[in-house]
Design an enzyme around this catalytic site. Structure first.
Site, PDB file in Angstrom:
ATOM      1  N   ARG A 119       0.806  -1.233   0.000  1.00  0.00           N
ATOM      2  CA  ARG A 119       0.000   0.000   0.000  1.00  0.00           C
ATOM      3  C   ARG A 119       0.835   1.276   0.000  1.00  0.00           C
ATOM      4  NH1 ARG A 119      -2.848  -3.180   3.735  1.00  0.00           N
ATOM      5  NH2 ARG A 119      -4.554  -4.255   2.689  1.00  0.00           N
ATOM      6  N   LYS A 141       1.976  10.798 -12.207  1.00  0.00           N
ATOM      7  CA  LYS A 141       1.126   9.827 -12.928  1.00  0.00           C
ATOM      8  C   LYS A 141       1.935   8.556 -13.116  1.00  0.00           C
ATOM      9  CE  LYS A 141      -2.160  12.544 -15.580  1.00  0.00           C
ATOM     10  NZ  LYS A 141      -2.588  12.928 -16.934  1.00  0.00           N
ATOM     11  N   GLU A 183       7.325  16.619 -26.433  1.00  0.00           N
ATOM     12  CA  GLU A 183       6.679  17.033 -25.166  1.00  0.00           C
ATOM     13  C   GLU A 183       7.165  18.422 -24.753  1.00  0.00           C
ATOM     14  OE1 GLU A 183       4.224  15.337 -23.822  1.00  0.00           O
ATOM     15  OE2 GLU A 183       4.526  13.184 -24.033  1.00  0.00           O
ATOM     16  N   LYS A 225       5.316  22.413 -16.069  1.00  0.00           N
ATOM     17  CA  LYS A 225       4.563  21.240 -15.599  1.00  0.00           C
ATOM     18  C   LYS A 225       4.298  21.356 -14.099  1.00  0.00           C
ATOM     19  CE  LYS A 225       3.669  16.429 -15.698  1.00  0.00           C
ATOM     20  NZ  LYS A 225       3.817  15.137 -16.302  1.00  0.00           N
ATOM     21  N   GLU A 235      -5.872  15.952 -11.719  1.00  0.00           N
ATOM     22  CA  GLU A 235      -6.530  16.198 -12.999  1.00  0.00           C
ATOM     23  C   GLU A 235      -8.049  16.333 -12.883  1.00  0.00           C
ATOM     24  OE1 GLU A 235      -4.480  14.467 -16.393  1.00  0.00           O
ATOM     25  OE2 GLU A 235      -6.399  14.267 -17.415  1.00  0.00           O
ATOM     26  N   ARG A 239      -5.167  20.329 -15.315  1.00  0.00           N
ATOM     27  CA  ARG A 239      -4.060  19.422 -15.649  1.00  0.00           C
ATOM     28  C   ARG A 239      -4.274  18.711 -16.990  1.00  0.00           C
ATOM     29  NH1 ARG A 239      -0.452  15.229 -11.994  1.00  0.00           N
ATOM     30  NH2 ARG A 239       0.690  14.418 -13.781  1.00  0.00           N
ATOM     31  N   ASN A 243      -2.300  17.022 -21.672  1.00  0.00           N
ATOM     32  CA  ASN A 243      -2.557  15.915 -22.605  1.00  0.00           C
ATOM     33  C   ASN A 243      -2.787  16.386 -24.032  1.00  0.00           C
ATOM     34  OD1 ASN A 243      -2.434  13.711 -20.807  1.00  0.00           O
ATOM     35  ND2 ASN A 243      -4.371  14.373 -19.936  1.00  0.00           N
ATOM     36  N   HIS A 246      -2.539  13.963 -26.928  1.00  0.00           N
ATOM     37  CA  HIS A 246      -2.428  12.605 -26.397  1.00  0.00           C
ATOM     38  C   HIS A 246      -3.629  11.728 -26.721  1.00  0.00           C
ATOM     39  CE1 HIS A 246       0.989  14.313 -24.378  1.00  0.00           C
ATOM     40  NE2 HIS A 246       1.255  13.210 -23.703  1.00  0.00           N
ATOM     41  N   HIS A 250      -2.467   8.516 -28.277  1.00  0.00           N
ATOM     42  CA  HIS A 250      -2.646   7.207 -27.636  1.00  0.00           C
ATOM     43  C   HIS A 250      -3.359   6.245 -28.589  1.00  0.00           C
ATOM     44  CE1 HIS A 250      -2.329   8.831 -23.223  1.00  0.00           C
ATOM     45  NE2 HIS A 250      -1.162   8.696 -23.809  1.00  0.00           N
ATOM     46  N   HIS A 263       6.101   7.111 -28.194  1.00  0.00           N
ATOM     47  CA  HIS A 263       5.058   7.944 -27.590  1.00  0.00           C
ATOM     48  C   HIS A 263       5.161   9.394 -28.086  1.00  0.00           C
ATOM     49  CE1 HIS A 263       2.307   9.484 -24.555  1.00  0.00           C
ATOM     50  NE2 HIS A 263       3.224  10.369 -24.205  1.00  0.00           N
TER      51      HIS A 263
HETATM   52  P1  NAD Z   1      11.235   4.710 -22.963  1.00  0.00           P
HETATM   53  O1  NAD Z   1      11.144   4.683 -21.513  1.00  0.00           O
HETATM   54  O2  NAD Z   1      10.765   3.548 -23.731  1.00  0.00           O
HETATM   55  O3  NAD Z   1      12.747   5.038 -23.362  1.00  0.00           O
HETATM   56  C1  NAD Z   1      13.067   5.151 -24.710  1.00  0.00           C
HETATM   57  C2  NAD Z   1      14.231   4.245 -25.136  1.00  0.00           C
HETATM   58  O4  NAD Z   1      15.455   4.837 -24.754  1.00  0.00           O
HETATM   59  C3  NAD Z   1      14.225   2.873 -24.482  1.00  0.00           C
HETATM   60  O5  NAD Z   1      14.702   1.937 -25.414  1.00  0.00           O
HETATM   61  C4  NAD Z   1      15.223   3.035 -23.349  1.00  0.00           C
HETATM   62  O6  NAD Z   1      15.798   1.817 -22.951  1.00  0.00           O
HETATM   63  C5  NAD Z   1      16.238   3.938 -23.980  1.00  0.00           C
HETATM   64  N1  NAD Z   1      17.000   4.778 -23.076  1.00  0.00           N
HETATM   65  C6  NAD Z   1      16.566   5.414 -21.975  1.00  0.00           C
HETATM   66  N2  NAD Z   1      17.508   6.220 -21.505  1.00  0.00           N
HETATM   67  C7  NAD Z   1      18.578   6.083 -22.303  1.00  0.00           C
HETATM   68  C8  NAD Z   1      19.862   6.679 -22.338  1.00  0.00           C
HETATM   69  N3  NAD Z   1      20.208   7.636 -21.489  1.00  0.00           N
HETATM   70  N4  NAD Z   1      20.741   6.277 -23.290  1.00  0.00           N
HETATM   71  C9  NAD Z   1      20.359   5.338 -24.201  1.00  0.00           C
HETATM   72  N5  NAD Z   1      19.159   4.770 -24.241  1.00  0.00           N
HETATM   73  C10 NAD Z   1      18.274   5.138 -23.299  1.00  0.00           C
HETATM   74  O7  NAD Z   1      10.421   5.967 -23.567  1.00  0.00           O
HETATM   75  P2  NAD Z   1      10.193   7.456 -23.052  1.00  0.00           P
HETATM   76  O8  NAD Z   1       9.981   8.241 -24.272  1.00  0.00           O
HETATM   77  O9  NAD Z   1      11.208   7.879 -22.078  1.00  0.00           O
HETATM   78  O10 NAD Z   1       8.825   7.347 -22.256  1.00  0.00           O
HETATM   79  C11 NAD Z   1       7.621   7.008 -22.901  1.00  0.00           C
HETATM   80  C12 NAD Z   1       6.652   6.520 -21.863  1.00  0.00           C
HETATM   81  O11 NAD Z   1       6.399   7.563 -20.928  1.00  0.00           O
HETATM   82  C13 NAD Z   1       5.321   6.097 -22.427  1.00  0.00           C
HETATM   83  O12 NAD Z   1       4.930   4.891 -21.849  1.00  0.00           O
HETATM   84  C14 NAD Z   1       4.383   7.201 -21.987  1.00  0.00           C
HETATM   85  O13 NAD Z   1       3.076   6.761 -21.831  1.00  0.00           O
HETATM   86  C15 NAD Z   1       4.991   7.622 -20.687  1.00  0.00           C
HETATM   87  N6  NAD Z   1       4.667   8.983 -20.266  1.00  0.00           N
HETATM   88  C16 NAD Z   1       4.235   9.157 -19.002  1.00  0.00           C
HETATM   89  C17 NAD Z   1       3.962  10.422 -18.545  1.00  0.00           C
HETATM   90  C18 NAD Z   1       3.543  10.627 -17.117  1.00  0.00           C
HETATM   91  O14 NAD Z   1       3.141  11.734 -16.777  1.00  0.00           O
HETATM   92  N7  NAD Z   1       3.659   9.626 -16.275  1.00  0.00           N
HETATM   93  C19 NAD Z   1       4.124  11.524 -19.394  1.00  0.00           C
HETATM   94  C20 NAD Z   1       4.574  11.314 -20.685  1.00  0.00           C
HETATM   95  C21 NAD Z   1       4.852  10.024 -21.121  1.00  0.00           C
HETATM   96  N1  GLY Z   2       1.706  13.836 -19.070  1.00  0.00           N
HETATM   97  C1  GLY Z   2       0.445  14.350 -18.642  1.00  0.00           C
HETATM   98  C2  GLY Z   2       0.362  14.619 -17.193  1.00  0.00           C
HETATM   99  O1  GLY Z   2       1.310  14.421 -16.466  1.00  0.00           O
HETATM  100  O2  GLY Z   2      -0.670  15.020 -16.717  1.00  0.00           O
END
Ligand code: NAD
Ligand code: GLY
Length: 357
Positions: A119, A141, A183, A225, A235, A239, A243, A246, A250, A263
């Site tokens: 938890r 998130k 982004e 942000k 949200e 907030r 998106n 998105h 998505h 993404h």
């Molecule tokens: P990712 O985490 O898949 O990383 C991208 C690629 O880069 C992967 O292959 C990873 O292994 C590689 N990598 C990471 N750091 C590296 C480095 N320093 N050197 C070499 N390779 C490296 O993708 P991302 O774009 O970082 O994240 C996308 C995800 O984030 C999606 O799932 C999306 O839904 C999520 N997201 C979440 C939020 C949130 O608010 N929580 C906001 C935006 C996106």
């Molecule tokens: N990436 C959208 C949010 O954090 O609300």
């Protein structure tokens, strides 16, 4: 090193942005209670950065690790279970601190595991992609995908701190850097017109990895942000502007198969679709839409949706978007560059015209 605060009363936390931070104990230590640390990373990032983080922590803490497969397609409950397995095998309790070392996929999965293990354990975000440094590591998130919808299982759960080491971006592939820039552009579009102007003047420097310019873009993005999240953590309203693009994006990610389109790439196209719909409604001018497209193209991002998707494909996938209320689709649209709104007040025909390429 620069420090920003995400101001959320008792859940407030710092974002540290700077060079060579990941092996400095001083950034972790104030945010770790107890002696137990589990680092979660993936098979791509582990050989690059895991040892450095472990070395910073091993003298002081009992450090264990989980190395997950790499990819959006592994952002699932099955993967989260591997983290629970490691936590239980090590007999870690609720005082454990989970460290997410990686991009948004690792950050989202780890945050969800932290939110749900006994938890609620502590967690620290150590984002290593541009996208994670400007967006996913900040704001709490967390979650995983479901075959029927992206990020459908999750929790709002804030980290104890974010350690954004800009030198980790040196190893990031070009395509991933561009995905992160999508982004960054988003913040200019939704709430910061001067930043959009700055990006127009500095995009070549960002694409060519000028670390000074990337640091500025990261700080400015995180400031934007943090402001929005401080106003509306869960949200209930404003907030949702984070998106922009998105809902369309998505749908593209899901339809094409998780991991095929990055993404950030899907969000780039989604922002163009949101801009085009905003223009059809009569808000954005044609020249503003053109400016948005050319800025994204300068960042080597796609601006045209995949041709294989029909309007019905979008509508079906967008129907499970988290902004849908009582069956009514709401979208983030642009009144102008720097001013986003969330609205259900658009003509369905304008939406259909936007979806069909
Ligand atoms: P990712 O985490 O898949 O990383 C991208 C690629 O880069 C992967 O292959 C990873 O292994 C590689 N990598 C990471 N750091 C590296 C480095 N320093 N050197 C070499 N390779 C490296 O993708 P991302 O774009 O970082 O994240 C996308 C995800 O984030 C999606 O799932 C999306 O839904 C999520 N997201 C979440 C939020 C949130 O608010 N929580 C906001 C935006 C996106
Ligand atoms: N990436 C959208 C949010 O954090 O609300």
């Amino acid at each position: 090193m620069e420090k920003l605060i995400v101001d959320l009363a008792e859940r407030s936390y710092p974002i540290y942005v700077g060079k060579q931070l990941i092996d400095q104990l001083e950034y972790y230590q104030p945010h770790i209670d107890g002696k137990q640390v589990l680092i979660i990373t993936n098979e791509t990032i582990a050989p690059l950065y895991l040892e450095r983080v472990k070395q910073a922590l091993s003298d002081r803490y009992h450090v264990a690790e989980v190395i997950l497969p790499d990819g959006e397609q592994y952002k699932t409950l099955v993967t989260v279970e591997k983290i629970y397995d490691a936590l239980l095998t090590n007999k870690f309790n609720r005082t454990v601190t989970l460290i997410a070392l990686g991009g948004g996929v690792i950050g989202d999965i780890t945050g969800f595991a932290a939110a749900t293990y006994q938890r609620g354990g502590n967690f620290i975000q150590v984002p290593t992609t541009l996208l994670a440094q400007v967006d996913s590591s900040v704001g709490g998130k967390t979650g995983v995908n479901h075959p029927l919808g992206k990020n459908m299982i999750g929790a709002f759960y804030q980290p104890k701190c974010v350690i954004a080491d800009t030198t980790t971006l040196n190893t990031l592939p070009d395509r991933e850097l561009s995905a992160g820039i999508a982004e960054v552009v988003k913040y200019g579009l939704i709430c910061d017109k001067p930043f959009f102007g700055w990006l127009t003047d500095h995009m070549d420097l960002l694409v060519n990895r000028s670390l000074g310019d990337l640091s500025y873009a990261i700080l400015r993005s995180c400031e934007n942000k943090a402001k929005v999240v401080a106003e509306d953590e869960r949200e209930g309203g404003i907030r949702a502007i984070l998106n922009l693009g998105h809902t369309f994006g998505h749908a593209i990610e899901n339809y094409m198969g998780y991991g095929k389109w990055l993404h950030g790439e899907a969000v780039a196209v989604g922002m163009v679709q949101a801009a085009e719909l905003s223009h059809r409604i009569g808000w954005l001018t044609e020249s503003e839409v053109t400016k948005i497209k050319s800025l994204l193209q300068q960042a080597n991002l796609p601006v045209v949706p995949p041709t294989e998707m029909s309007a019905d494909d979008y509508l079906e996938l967008m129907a499970v978007d988290k902004k849908v209320i009582d069956g009514q689709l709401r979208l983030v649209l642009l009144k102008s560059i720097g001013k986003a709104i969330v609205t259900a007040d658009f003509d369905q025909q304008h939406l259909l015209d936007t979806l069909v390429v």
